[in-house]
Design an enzyme around this catalytic site. Structure first.
Site, PDB file in Angstrom:
ATOM      1  CG  ASP A  49      -0.379   0.274   2.526  1.00  0.00           C
ATOM      2  OD1 ASP A  49       0.861   0.413   2.615  1.00  0.00           O
ATOM      3  OD2 ASP A  49      -1.139   0.376   3.503  1.00  0.00           O
ATOM      4  CG  HIS A  50      -0.762   4.765   1.478  1.00  0.00           C
ATOM      5  ND1 HIS A  50      -1.817   3.860   1.493  1.00  0.00           N
ATOM      6  CD2 HIS A  50      -0.785   5.409   2.677  1.00  0.00           C
ATOM      7  CE1 HIS A  50      -2.453   3.986   2.655  1.00  0.00           C
ATOM      8  NE2 HIS A  50      -1.852   4.912   3.386  1.00  0.00           N
ATOM      9  CB  CYS A  52       0.975  -2.199   4.800  1.00  0.00           C
ATOM     10  SG  CYS A  52       0.942  -3.089   6.367  1.00  0.00           S
ATOM     11  N   GLY A  53       2.366   0.033   6.072  1.00  0.00           N
ATOM     12  CA  GLY A  53       3.057   0.921   7.011  1.00  0.00           C
ATOM     13  C   GLY A  53       3.741   0.144   8.120  1.00  0.00           C
ATOM     14  N   GLY A  79       3.409  -3.479   8.263  1.00  0.00           N
ATOM     15  CA  GLY A  79       3.526  -4.882   7.862  1.00  0.00           C
ATOM     16  C   GLY A  79       2.412  -5.728   8.458  1.00  0.00           C
ATOM     17  N   GLY A  95      -1.133  -5.026   8.909  1.00  0.00           N
ATOM     18  CA  GLY A  95      -2.420  -5.112   8.200  1.00  0.00           C
ATOM     19  C   GLY A  95      -2.329  -6.031   6.997  1.00  0.00           C
ATOM     20  NE  ARG A 120      10.970 -30.627  15.669  1.00  0.00           N
ATOM     21  CZ  ARG A 120      11.528 -29.473  16.034  1.00  0.00           C
ATOM     22  NH1 ARG A 120      10.959 -28.681  16.899  1.00  0.00           N
ATOM     23  NH2 ARG A 120      12.695 -29.123  15.547  1.00  0.00           N
ATOM     24  CG  HIS A 121       8.896 -28.214  11.823  1.00  0.00           C
ATOM     25  ND1 HIS A 121       8.620 -27.468  12.950  1.00  0.00           N
ATOM     26  CD2 HIS A 121      10.231 -28.453  11.836  1.00  0.00           C
ATOM     27  CE1 HIS A 121       9.741 -27.266  13.621  1.00  0.00           C
ATOM     28  NE2 HIS A 121      10.729 -27.859  12.976  1.00  0.00           N
TER      29      HIS A 121
HETATM   30  C1  RB5 Z   1      -1.949   3.033   6.268  1.00  0.00           C
HETATM   31  O1  RB5 Z   1      -1.890   4.311   6.793  1.00  0.00           O
HETATM   32  C2  RB5 Z   1      -1.593   2.005   7.318  1.00  0.00           C
HETATM   33  O2  RB5 Z   1      -2.661   1.831   8.185  1.00  0.00           O
HETATM   34  C3  RB5 Z   1      -1.223   0.716   6.657  1.00  0.00           C
HETATM   35  O3  RB5 Z   1      -0.149   0.939   5.809  1.00  0.00           O
HETATM   36  C4  RB5 Z   1      -0.780  -0.406   7.577  1.00  0.00           C
HETATM   37  O4  RB5 Z   1       0.184   0.044   8.471  1.00  0.00           O
HETATM   38  C5  RB5 Z   1      -1.825  -1.169   8.216  1.00  0.00           C
HETATM   39  O5  RB5 Z   1      -1.558  -2.151   8.918  1.00  0.00           O
END
Ligand code: RB5
Length: 153
Positions: free
Chosen positions: A10-11, A67-68, A70, A72, A135-136
């Site tokens: 994401d951004h 993501c910001g 990791g 989410g 086991r794994h």
């Molecule tokens: C976006 O602002 C942020 O919430 C997303 O990148 C991430 O960190 C979510 O887990």
């Protein structure tokens, strides 16, 4: 030709994805980029899902997701049947999630991990084999059984 690595961000993870892309190019690892392609705000599931689908379909070997934090994008990836995603910012977890969990998606936070560490973790993730062993395998079979139970609901 080796199977490519699926990349998605994401951004909040975009800049780190671009750094990791440069690294993959330098070490000659092919990749498929599922976006995003700028810092404009987007929703991480929209990028994570096609990347994870490509791994589950066998088109890509593993996924590298950003993501910001990791977190989410790792939650999202772990909803996809057949994905075993780990959110990592340390080498021990990264090595052992390959050795013990056969993780197929590495998730990192662009606001957590710097590019140097991220590229080290990528190398570790791509080069560490699953240990296998009773086991794994048994534990992973139990994880898969949970996926199957949830799919019945
Ligand atoms: C976006 O602002 C942020 O919430 C997303 O990148 C991430 O960190 C979510 O887990």
């Amino acid at each position: 030709m080796a199977k490519s690595i699926a990349l998605a961000a994401d951004h909040g993870g975009f800049a780190l994805k671009e750094e990791v892309k440069k690294h993959l190019e330098e070490i000659g690892v092919p990749y498929r980029d599922f976006g995003t392609d700028s810092t404009a705000s987007v929703d991480y599931p929209d990028m994570a899902l096609p990347a994870c689908d490509a791994v589950v379909r066998g088109e890509c070997a593993k996924a590298l997701l950003f993501c910001g934090t990791g977190v989410g994008i790792s939650m999202c990836a772990n909803k996809v049947r057949g994905i075993r995603a780990c959110c990592c910012s340390d080498s021990f977890s990264c090595e052992f999630t390959r050795r013990h969990n056969d993780a197929n998606a590495l998730c990192m936070g662009g606001r957590v991990v710097g590019p140097g560490l991220a590229c080290q973790l990528v190398d570790l993730f791509l080069n560490t084999p699953f240990e296998g062993g009773e086991r794994h395998e048994r534990r992973l079979a139990k994880v898969k059984a949970i996926e199957e139970r949830e799919a019945q609901k």
